[in-house]
Design a protein around this motif. Structure first.
Motif, PDB file in Angstrom:
ATOM      1  N   HIS A   1      -7.020 -14.880  -9.873  1.00 41.09           N
ATOM      2  CA  HIS A   1      -7.070 -16.106 -10.656  1.00 41.09           C
ATOM      3  C   HIS A   1      -8.019 -17.145 -10.066  1.00 41.09           C
ATOM      4  O   HIS A   1      -8.884 -17.684 -10.742  1.00 41.09           O
ATOM      5  CB  HIS A   1      -5.673 -16.684 -10.790  1.00 41.09           C
TER       6      HIS A   1
ATOM      7  N   VAL B   1       0.143  -1.982 -10.122  1.00 39.38           N
ATOM      8  CA  VAL B   1       1.591  -1.985 -10.306  1.00 39.38           C
ATOM      9  C   VAL B   1       1.956  -1.117 -11.502  1.00 39.38           C
ATOM     10  O   VAL B   1       2.842  -0.261 -11.424  1.00 39.38           O
ATOM     11  CB  VAL B   1       2.113  -3.421 -10.505  1.00 39.38           C
TER      12      VAL B   1
ATOM     13  N   LEU C   1      -5.928  -1.290   2.133  1.00 39.21           N
ATOM     14  CA  LEU C   1      -6.088  -2.692   2.533  1.00 39.21           C
ATOM     15  C   LEU C   1      -7.488  -3.091   3.004  1.00 39.21           C
ATOM     16  O   LEU C   1      -8.041  -4.059   2.540  1.00 39.21           O
ATOM     17  CB  LEU C   1      -5.080  -3.061   3.624  1.00 39.21           C
TER      18      LEU C   1
ATOM     19  N   MET D   1       5.888  -6.720  -1.650  1.00 33.19           N
ATOM     20  CA  MET D   1       4.579  -6.340  -2.158  1.00 33.19           C
ATOM     21  C   MET D   1       3.552  -6.649  -1.084  1.00 33.19           C
ATOM     22  O   MET D   1       3.797  -7.426  -0.182  1.00 33.19           O
ATOM     23  CB  MET D   1       4.220  -7.136  -3.413  1.00 33.19           C
ATOM     24  N   VAL D   2       2.410  -5.997  -1.167  1.00 31.27           N
ATOM     25  CA  VAL D   2       1.389  -6.384  -0.214  1.00 31.27           C
ATOM     26  C   VAL D   2       0.339  -7.217  -0.928  1.00 31.27           C
ATOM     27  O   VAL D   2       0.561  -7.688  -2.021  1.00 31.27           O
ATOM     28  CB  VAL D   2       0.742  -5.170   0.479  1.00 31.27           C
ATOM     29  N   SER D   3      -0.774  -7.423  -0.278  1.00 33.10           N
ATOM     30  CA  SER D   3      -1.856  -8.228  -0.817  1.00 33.10           C
ATOM     31  C   SER D   3      -1.429  -9.682  -0.983  1.00 33.10           C
ATOM     32  O   SER D   3      -2.122 -10.480  -1.578  1.00 33.10           O
ATOM     33  CB  SER D   3      -2.429  -7.663  -2.113  1.00 33.10           C
TER      34      SER D   3
ATOM     35  N   ILE E   1       4.052   2.711   4.198  1.00 34.62           N
ATOM     36  CA  ILE E   1       4.498   1.473   3.564  1.00 34.62           C
ATOM     37  C   ILE E   1       5.176   1.782   2.238  1.00 34.62           C
ATOM     38  O   ILE E   1       4.682   2.594   1.461  1.00 34.62           O
ATOM     39  CB  ILE E   1       3.296   0.543   3.309  1.00 34.62           C
TER      40      ILE E   1
ATOM     41  N   ILE F   1       3.496   5.392  -0.943  1.00 35.64           N
ATOM     42  CA  ILE F   1       2.271   4.642  -1.224  1.00 35.64           C
ATOM     43  C   ILE F   1       1.572   4.285   0.075  1.00 35.64           C
ATOM     44  O   ILE F   1       2.210   3.848   1.029  1.00 35.64           O
ATOM     45  CB  ILE F   1       2.602   3.357  -1.988  1.00 35.64           C
ATOM     46  N   PHE F   2       0.284   4.458   0.100  1.00 32.67           N
ATOM     47  CA  PHE F   2      -0.488   4.081   1.280  1.00 32.67           C
ATOM     48  C   PHE F   2      -1.587   3.112   0.879  1.00 32.67           C
ATOM     49  O   PHE F   2      -2.658   3.528   0.442  1.00 32.67           O
ATOM     50  CB  PHE F   2      -1.066   5.321   1.970  1.00 32.67           C
ATOM     51  N   PRO F   3      -1.326   1.831   1.005  1.00 30.52           N
ATOM     52  CA  PRO F   3      -2.349   0.834   0.696  1.00 30.52           C
ATOM     53  C   PRO F   3      -3.376   0.857   1.824  1.00 30.52           C
ATOM     54  O   PRO F   3      -3.020   0.780   2.989  1.00 30.52           O
ATOM     55  CB  PRO F   3      -1.594  -0.490   0.692  1.00 30.52           C
TER      56      PRO F   3
ATOM     57  N   PRO G   1       6.246  -0.373  -0.826  1.00 29.93           N
ATOM     58  CA  PRO G   1       6.395  -1.630  -1.558  1.00 29.93           C
ATOM     59  C   PRO G   1       7.489  -1.446  -2.602  1.00 29.93           C
ATOM     60  O   PRO G   1       7.477  -0.480  -3.355  1.00 29.93           O
ATOM     61  CB  PRO G   1       5.031  -1.816  -2.242  1.00 29.93           C
TER      62      PRO G   1
ATOM     63  N   LEU H   1       8.296  -3.679  -4.967  1.00 28.47           N
ATOM     64  CA  LEU H   1       7.715  -4.140  -6.229  1.00 28.47           C
ATOM     65  C   LEU H   1       8.677  -4.815  -7.184  1.00 28.47           C
ATOM     66  O   LEU H   1       8.430  -5.891  -7.668  1.00 28.47           O
ATOM     67  CB  LEU H   1       7.027  -2.999  -6.954  1.00 28.47           C
TER      68      LEU H   1
ATOM     69  N   MET I   1      -4.897  -1.819  -2.855  1.00 30.70           N
ATOM     70  CA  MET I   1      -3.775  -2.726  -2.601  1.00 30.70           C
ATOM     71  C   MET I   1      -2.906  -2.728  -3.848  1.00 30.70           C
ATOM     72  O   MET I   1      -3.347  -2.360  -4.913  1.00 30.70           O
ATOM     73  CB  MET I   1      -4.269  -4.149  -2.332  1.00 30.70           C
ATOM     74  N   VAL I   2      -1.695  -3.151  -3.678  1.00 27.83           N
ATOM     75  CA  VAL I   2      -0.889  -3.278  -4.880  1.00 27.83           C
ATOM     76  C   VAL I   2      -0.754  -4.743  -5.231  1.00 27.83           C
ATOM     77  O   VAL I   2      -1.489  -5.577  -4.729  1.00 27.83           O
ATOM     78  CB  VAL I   2       0.491  -2.628  -4.739  1.00 27.83           C
ATOM     79  N   SER I   3       0.170  -5.049  -6.098  1.00 28.73           N
ATOM     80  CA  SER I   3       0.392  -6.413  -6.575  1.00 28.73           C
ATOM     81  C   SER I   3      -0.807  -6.932  -7.341  1.00 28.73           C
ATOM     82  O   SER I   3      -0.885  -8.094  -7.669  1.00 28.73           O
ATOM     83  CB  SER I   3       0.809  -7.357  -5.449  1.00 28.73           C
ATOM     84  N   VAL I   4      -1.780  -6.048  -7.609  1.00 34.63           N
ATOM     85  CA  VAL I   4      -2.701  -6.328  -8.696  1.00 34.63           C
ATOM     86  C   VAL I   4      -2.098  -5.616  -9.895  1.00 34.63           C
ATOM     87  O   VAL I   4      -1.636  -4.485  -9.773  1.00 34.63           O
ATOM     88  CB  VAL I   4      -4.113  -5.774  -8.399  1.00 34.63           C
TER      89      VAL I   4
END
Lengths: 345, 345
Positions: free
Chosen positions: A224, A77, A100, B70-72, B96, A96-98, B98, B100, A70-73
């Motif tokens: 978090h 990124v 998931l 973004m995903v996640s 997909i 990009i292929f998340p 993203p 970002l 996944m992204v947004s970690v």
DNA sequence: CTGTTAGCGCGTTCAT
DNA sequence: ATGAACGCGCTAACAG
């Protein structure tokens, strides 16, 4: 998608389509003057070659697929940005292929997926051996693994064991009872990252040679909130002063926050060591293990591009060595236990 | 990628390539018996058509691009899954993209990007008017917007204003001083989602007709940590009992957690209302506004597929109407102020 | 209904 | 160095 074709460019530049194609592909044998003519025509028309046609005719579409959990970690990124930057410089496009979750991963077992139609693939973190039959992706195209070691493909990864070992040694020198926070098991069983296992193993070994007592590990989700929950339990149960190894900076952040909320002084009552050295770790004065994410991403892209340029050697391993960055979160002077007991409440 | 071509299938089935192509594209005029022959050959060979060739020849690759911030984030994971499910049923593939951050968005202004080579695009959340010249994507292909209203493209969205209004009305009936937590401005200025603005406007209007006093809004980041920070400030400053509208469930979750940490009783001392009705909201007994994310995702995919099938009508708007789900987080009996003041400490 | 054929846009010969 | 012709894998139009 530009509506022009290579024919339009050829006509406008008063050359043959072959010449335009040569310019497009940086073929050496084109006179400078005609090359300029062609480039001008391309510019005028706003022409861009059709990647599908290129793929059909020449076998390459100048596209690479990046598959990741996944992204947004933050880690991904930064990694993705570095990869894309390098690809961009080489006129390659990136998709990009998340993955998931399990459902999507199983879809991607099918080689018909558009993801496999790229010229090459960069696969992040996943342990192919556990996800794909034969531990291989269903494709003939070059593959580079990131954040995961492999004997079958080129791979780019950090020596996570050594990173953990550095922390263990350091904790040993601090001489305080030690705790750790690591990644919990994934309920779906797909995102079982060897990374955190290695860090913990290294930590255990590093601390073993000292006389420091390791109390226990607190597994938690890699975000978090997960860190906060584990930190609460840890802080409820721990003795102070102590040392805590958080196997990712994000968890260390949660811990420091929660400790502060309880009136504990980080660096004095509780020594915190993270892993990653994220940009904000410096601001938080977090002692942590540095990992060159951008360098690793760029290296992965380079290795793939080399394969795409015809390099045929055996699988290569790009192992990166982490180092410990010492900051205030472990540097405070430890006070007598009695005083600490008061501060704690 | 299968190494076979349509020729191989034709030979094996002892038919012409045209017939194979017809089978592949569900052309009606193929005798059942020959269709079965062809399908058998396809099966035997493990054949799959080359999407690039299909694109070149027929103008379509049976692929759609989904662009999102973004995903996640839970909303997008659910949305993407729903979209992919529908596309999958129609034998379409999905990629997909993203965006970002600003850097990547600017790359995607360029129409040569692989993202625009798909048959169609689903764009989530972003306000095209602010990001792309003329408020349009640089493509001739059909576009469907999700989570954003538009006059130029088909769009699928929730009536966020009405959702907020429902909450405002409800808060009015509760009769307690009211606060709100909404999305802070994005420093990069790219992810300025109209969604949260609308929710807040609706809330303001809904509460206006009551005699409830709205105290103030606390802007925060759209993640747990952001919610915790805002919640701390809010709880430091608020009077109890009170009502708080958290414009996303994740923020409501942070608030409830922080309130619990301070010994406040949710539902009694503090009434919390969220927005989204995420699956876990039921477990947390959170009163919230329900939004049918999966239905919306599927509808977006359907609208795009209709366009790809030749539908040419004017832009359509699929507006979904939310409803309030009442749970324990607003249902406790309010106690006399004096007692609450004690419980508060 | 079905086989044959002409492109789709481009890379790559092969002559020139 | 450069133009013309062929073919990549497929769809669509045209005969039959």
């Amino acid at each position: 998608m530009s509506k022009h074709t290579i024919q339009d460019v050829a006509r406008r530049a008063r050359v043959g389509v072959g010449t335009v194609s040569r310019v497009l592909n940086n073929h050496p044998s084109v006179r400078k003057s005609t090359r300029d003519k062609v480039l001008a025509a391309i510019e005028d028309l706003g022409y861009a070659p059709n990647p599908h046609a290129r793929r059909i005719a020449g076998g390459r579409s100048y596209t690479v697929s990046v598959m990741l959990p996944m992204v947004s970690v933050e880690f991904y990124v930064r990694l993705v940005n570095a990869i894309e930057e390098c690809l961009d410089e080489n006129r390659f496009d990136m998709a990009i292929f998340p993955l998931l979750g399990r459902a999507r991963i199983e879809r991607y077992l099918n080689s018909n997926r558009i993801a496999y139609q790229a010229d090459g693939i960069i696969m992040c973190t996943y342990d192919l051996g556990k996800l794909f039959p034969d531990g291989a992706l269903p494709t003939e195209h070059p593959v580079v693994l990131v954040d995961n070691e492999s004997d079958h493909y080129d791979s780019v990864f950090l020596d996570n064991y050594y990173g953990g070992y550095l922390v263990g040694e350091y904790a040993g020198r601090l001489g305080l009872p030690a705790y750790s926070m690591t990644l919990e098991d994934d309920p779906e069983g797909v995102f079982v990252s060897q990374v955190f296992v290695d860090r913990k193993r290294g930590f255990d070994d590093g601390i073993a040679s000292s006389n420091v007592r390791f109390v226990r590990d607190y597994p938690c989700g890699l975000h978090h909130q997960g860190g906060v929950q584990a930190a609460q339990q840890l802080l409820d149960e721990a003795v102070f002063p102590c040392t805590v190894f958080a196997a990712a900076d994000v968890l260390a952040g949660s811990l420091m926050e929660e400790a502060g909320r309880r009136g504990l002084v980080v660096g004095r009552d509780i020594k915190v060591i993270g892993f990653d050295d994220q940009p904000w770790s410096q601001d938080m004065k977090l002692t942590t293990v540095h990992q060159p994410i951008e360098v690793m991403g760029r290296r992965a892209a380079e290795m793939l591009l080399e394969r795409l340029s015809g390099y045929e050697g055996p699988p290569r391993k790009a192992r990166f060595t982490p180092h410990l960055v010492e900051r205030d979160s472990t540097l405070g002077e430890v006070l007598p236990a009695k005083y600490v007991a008061i501060a704690e409440r």
